[in-house]
Design a protein around this motif. Structure first.
Motif, PDB file in Angstrom:
ATOM      1  N   PRO A 203     -11.574  -5.105  -1.295  1.00  0.00           N
ATOM      2  CA  PRO A 203     -12.721  -4.735  -2.128  1.00  0.00           C
ATOM      3  C   PRO A 203     -12.344  -3.645  -3.124  1.00  0.00           C
ATOM      4  CG  PRO A 203     -12.899  -3.669  -0.004  1.00  0.00           C
ATOM      5  CD  PRO A 203     -11.674  -4.541   0.060  1.00  0.00           C
ATOM      6  N   ILE A 204     -13.251  -3.327  -4.019  1.00  0.00           N
ATOM      7  CA  ILE A 204     -12.994  -2.249  -4.973  1.00  0.00           C
ATOM      8  C   ILE A 204     -12.826  -0.926  -4.235  1.00  0.00           C
ATOM      9  CG2 ILE A 204     -14.046  -0.859  -6.798  1.00  0.00           C
ATOM     10  CD1 ILE A 204     -15.224  -3.375  -7.989  1.00  0.00           C
ATOM     11  N   VAL A 205     -13.769  -0.600  -3.358  1.00  0.00           N
ATOM     12  CA  VAL A 205     -13.663   0.630  -2.552  1.00  0.00           C
ATOM     13  C   VAL A 205     -12.840   0.286  -1.320  1.00  0.00           C
ATOM     14  CG1 VAL A 205     -14.913   2.405  -1.292  1.00  0.00           C
ATOM     15  CG2 VAL A 205     -15.878   1.481  -3.397  1.00  0.00           C
ATOM     16  N   PHE A 206     -11.622   0.782  -1.269  1.00  0.00           N
ATOM     17  CA  PHE A 206     -10.647   0.358  -0.254  1.00  0.00           C
ATOM     18  C   PHE A 206      -9.766   1.548   0.114  1.00  0.00           C
ATOM     19  CE2 PHE A 206      -6.336  -1.451   0.560  1.00  0.00           C
ATOM     20  CZ  PHE A 206      -6.630  -2.127   1.733  1.00  0.00           C
ATOM     21  N   ASN A 207      -9.761   1.892   1.392  1.00  0.00           N
ATOM     22  CA  ASN A 207      -8.962   3.058   1.811  1.00  0.00           C
ATOM     23  C   ASN A 207      -7.761   2.675   2.662  1.00  0.00           C
ATOM     24  OD1 ASN A 207     -10.109   2.403   4.225  1.00  0.00           O
ATOM     25  ND2 ASN A 207     -11.293   4.287   4.481  1.00  0.00           N
ATOM     26  N   GLY A 208      -7.356   1.401   2.616  1.00  0.00           N
ATOM     27  CA  GLY A 208      -6.211   0.963   3.389  1.00  0.00           C
ATOM     28  C   GLY A 208      -4.911   0.953   2.607  1.00  0.00           C
ATOM     29  N   TYR A 209      -4.873   1.650   1.493  1.00  0.00           N
ATOM     30  CA  TYR A 209      -3.658   1.649   0.668  1.00  0.00           C
ATOM     31  C   TYR A 209      -2.578   2.537   1.290  1.00  0.00           C
ATOM     32  CZ  TYR A 209      -5.828   5.990  -1.021  1.00  0.00           C
ATOM     33  OH  TYR A 209      -6.413   7.233  -1.097  1.00  0.00           O
ATOM     34  N   LYS A 210      -1.341   2.129   1.107  1.00  0.00           N
ATOM     35  CA  LYS A 210      -0.208   2.919   1.598  1.00  0.00           C
ATOM     36  C   LYS A 210       0.329   3.840   0.509  1.00  0.00           C
ATOM     37  CE  LYS A 210       1.213  -0.598   4.945  1.00  0.00           C
ATOM     38  NZ  LYS A 210       2.306  -1.496   5.392  1.00  0.00           N
ATOM     39  N   ASN A 211       0.105   3.433  -0.725  1.00  0.00           N
ATOM     40  CA  ASN A 211       0.537   4.227  -1.876  1.00  0.00           C
ATOM     41  C   ASN A 211      -0.635   4.269  -2.848  1.00  0.00           C
ATOM     42  OD1 ASN A 211       1.568   4.723  -4.598  1.00  0.00           O
ATOM     43  ND2 ASN A 211       3.620   4.532  -3.702  1.00  0.00           N
ATOM     44  N   PRO A 212      -0.977   5.445  -3.383  1.00  0.00           N
ATOM     45  CA  PRO A 212      -2.122   5.524  -4.303  1.00  0.00           C
ATOM     46  C   PRO A 212      -2.039   4.538  -5.464  1.00  0.00           C
ATOM     47  CG  PRO A 212      -1.428   7.727  -3.708  1.00  0.00           C
ATOM     48  CD  PRO A 212      -0.415   6.781  -3.122  1.00  0.00           C
ATOM     49  N   MET A 213      -0.825   4.219  -5.943  1.00  0.00           N
ATOM     50  CA  MET A 213      -0.702   3.321  -7.086  1.00  0.00           C
ATOM     51  C   MET A 213      -1.229   1.924  -6.792  1.00  0.00           C
ATOM     52  SD  MET A 213       0.162   5.153  -9.507  1.00  0.00           S
ATOM     53  CE  MET A 213       0.222   3.811 -10.688  1.00  0.00           C
ATOM     54  N   GLN A 214      -1.362   1.567  -5.503  1.00  0.00           N
ATOM     55  CA  GLN A 214      -1.922   0.258  -5.156  1.00  0.00           C
ATOM     56  C   GLN A 214      -3.380   0.152  -5.581  1.00  0.00           C
ATOM     57  OE1 GLN A 214      -1.108   0.281  -0.946  1.00  0.00           O
ATOM     58  NE2 GLN A 214       0.814  -0.837  -1.185  1.00  0.00           N
ATOM     59  N   GLN A 215      -4.033   1.283  -5.789  1.00  0.00           N
ATOM     60  CA  GLN A 215      -5.426   1.279  -6.221  1.00  0.00           C
ATOM     61  C   GLN A 215      -5.563   1.095  -7.734  1.00  0.00           C
ATOM     62  OE1 GLN A 215      -7.011   0.603  -3.350  1.00  0.00           O
ATOM     63  NE2 GLN A 215      -8.649   1.928  -4.011  1.00  0.00           N
ATOM     64  N   PHE A 216      -4.497   1.332  -8.462  1.00  0.00           N
ATOM     65  CA  PHE A 216      -4.555   1.265  -9.926  1.00  0.00           C
ATOM     66  C   PHE A 216      -4.306  -0.171 -10.385  1.00  0.00           C
ATOM     67  CE2 PHE A 216      -4.093   5.683  -9.086  1.00  0.00           C
ATOM     68  CZ  PHE A 216      -4.640   6.364 -10.157  1.00  0.00           C
TER      69      PHE A 216
END
Length: 616
Positions: A203-216
């Motif tokens: 989803p857009i709001v997602f806190n399972g990333y291992k690296n912040p750049m995965q959100q970009f």
């Protein structure tokens, strides 16, 4: 050194020179801001100045680029004026500087009151309206409110920064060029960047990333933008504006999560927003819609069936959303508001007569992959409707799959006569999709007559897609007659598919050419990389050796990798190997990384020890 310019956040409050002749500059950022927005720039820079109200606007760039800077930053005061009016909160910082950074790592970075930009954003007037700084300018300035004045509490809520900046760029396009321009930008985001990601379960709001750049990625930027577009469409522009103003005022100079926005919207609209936020922000994907229309003559009813075809699961929900059906009957528009809530449902609309046009979501307010197969009798009036840009564009897309003479005639008319450039571009793509002699001939006859450079480039690109001897002749013809370097690069790229004397001659010619930011030489290097031809090794190495300082780090690196590809099959690689090795300790990491990649592609055993020395 005293002749350097020093820039930072906030306001400059002091400058003095010490006994050694070095300059110390003191900057003060008075208001709190996120620490990732701290910035210091020092360098030999030229400055342009403007003002909006009492806000000083500074434009800094490398001396070699200053003659083009005024053209590149011409929209900044207007962007700021529009944002203040649209957002309802005055620009929140002491000043606003923008500075181009040579070989910058990204497009731009919204440091508080000091945006840093890639030097590639500077463009020459020769490219007409193909190149622009406007959208990057607007995106980074929007961050001064969304991301700087109010920032996301952590990267799982990054869309509150990037989605807003992306959407307000579209809003500015609509302000400057009309609503059609805004919708065309949203359509490009949807079809090219969002709807293609239908396998992604994040989803857009997602806190399972291992690296912040995965959100970009597409979720925070274009999909976040689309969420705001749907919100604005449902609330109406005025109420939406009031909500966003209240959101910024309530959370000024602090950090937020997505639910903070929901609460403000509920407080000011009186509407529950839980379902909207849940399906669009906290669950992934988008609806896939299959739409079927049927006219019932006895009952004088239009029947529209809507089916959601996405696989429903704990992750992917059944969507609920409001939208509209539109019918044009005897020249009169009949709208019917509907709400889609089921996996499959039928809507019946009484009409005086059989409609000539049937449109789903005519205002383009729902992010969805829509399949609506219409008869030619419905598409013909839709593609000619001058009041409905999106309808004409979607009709062009549909006719791209119908390889008939009638389709070519309809698309040709749009390509040559449509009032909106985006429809003409879409018509060019649709004609090329036919891959017939008739459709290709239309493109060949059209390119010289297209006065909008964006359309001309698309037509050239589409007419050069086919691999044939005629394509090579067309590419050479374009290079002889077209003055716009941004279109010339398209023709140069086509040369990479052809071997032989003529294409080699042209590639060497442009490899040695002089153009703004070496745009044409860089295009030639890219085309040479497609050919993998040892014959081009010598002229390519000569260009890189003699003009390496003229290329950006990225372009120089690409040139080294291309050189390795061309020399790979050569019997004697000694000179190429030694030349590439000379960049192994280059001060710029981009060049060093490309050097290692080039050594790998050269397939020379001597490179093994060098590459291994970098593995740690």
């Amino acid at each position: 050194p005293p002749d350097m310019t020093v820039l930072s956040n906030g306001k400059q409050i002091g400058e003095q020179t010490d006994s050694q002749g070095l300059k110390a500059v003191h900057w003060l950022q008075e208001k709190p801001h996120a620490n990732y927005l701290i910035c210091l720039v020092a360098g030999h820079l030229e400055k342009l100045e403007k003002k909006h109200r009492d806000i000083a606007l500074g434009f800094y760039t490398q001396p070699t680029l200053i003659e083009h800077a005024a053209n590149s930053f011409r929209d900044t005061p207007d962007i700021m004026e529009f944002f203040e009016e649209e957002i309802g909160v005055p620009f929140p910082w002491h000043k606003y500087d923008q500075v181009t950074i040579r070989d910058f790592t990204a497009g731009g970075m919204e440091n508080t009151s000091l945006t840093t930009l890639t030097h590639n954003t500077i463009f020459s007037k020769e490219t007409e309206n193909i190149r622009t700084t406007r959208r990057l300018d607007a995106h980074e300035m929007a961050h001064q409110w969304f991301g700087d004045y109010v920032t996301c509490k952590d990267w799982s809520h990054l869309w509150l920064n990037e989605g807003f900046a992306t959407y307000y760029t579209h809003l500015y396009e609509g302000h400057k060029y009309g609503r059609d321009a805004m919708l065309y930008g949203l359509h490009g985001d949807a079809t090219q960047r969002i709807l293609t990601q239908d396998k992604d379960k994040k989803p857009i709001v997602f806190n399972g990333y291992k690296n912040p750049m995965q959100q970009f990625d597409y979720r925070s930027y274009p999909k976040g933008s689309w969420v705001l577009h749907m919100l604005r469409s449902q609330l109406g522009p005025d109420l939406y504006r009031q909500c966003i103003q209240a959101y910024l005022q309530k959370h000024a100079l602090s950090s937020v999560v997505s639910d903070d926005l929901r609460q403000v919207i509920e407080d000011h609209s009186g509407r529950p927003m839980d379902r909207f936020f849940d399906q669009w922000l906290y669950h992934p994907r988008h609806p896939d819609l299959k739409i079927v229309y049927k006219w019932m003559p006895k009952e004088k009813l239009a029947k529209v069936s809507i089916k959601q075809t996405q696989d429903i699961s704990d992750d992917v929900l059944l969507f609920q959303f409001p939208t509209k059906l539109r019918f044009v009957v005897d020249g009169q528009v009949v709208d019917r508001e509907i709400k889609v809530t089921q996996a499959e449902e039928d809507f019946y609309v009484p009409l005086n007569a059989k409609p000539a046009i049937v449109r789903f979501d005519p205002d383009y307010t729902v992010l969805a992959k829509v399949s609506f197969d219409k008869s030619n009798d419905l598409l013909k009036p839709q593609i000619a409707n001058t009041e409905d840009m999106m309808g004409r564009l979607l009709a062009c897309v549909a006719l791209g799959d119908r390889k008939t003479h009638e389709s070519v005639v309809l698309l040709t008319d749009r390509l040559n006569n449509d009032p909106f450039f985006g429809v003409r571009i879409t018509a060019a793509k649709a004609l090329a999709k036919h891959e017939t002699d008739e459709s290709l001939q239309v493109l060949r006859e059209s390119w010289k007559n297209q006065t909008d450079a964006r359309v001309r480039r698309e037509v050239v690109q589409q007419m050069l897609r086919q691999f044939s001897p005629e394509t090579l002749n067309l590419a050479v013809n374009v290079l002889e007659e077209e003055a716009n370097p941004a279109i010339q690069t398209v023709a140069i790229g086509a040369l990479g598919r052809f071997h032989g004397t003529e294409s080699t001659k042209q590639l060497v010619r442009f490899l040695e050419s002089d153009s703004f930011r070496n745009e044409l030489a860089t295009a030639a290097i890219s085309a040479i990389g497609k050919r993998n031809d040892p014959e081009l090794t010598k002229p390519l190495m000569s260009t890189l050796k003699d003009r390496q300082a003229e290329f950006s780090a990225r372009d120089l690196g690409r040139g080294l990798v291309t050189l390795a590809r061309t020399a790979k099959s050569s019997d004697d690689k000694k000179d190429v190997f030694e030349f590439i090795c000379s960049f192994a300790n280059h001060p710029k990491s981009t060049v060093r990384t490309s050097t290692l990649s080039a050594l790998g592609k050269l397939s020379d055993d001597r490179a093994t020890a060098i590459v291994e020395s970098y593995l740690e």
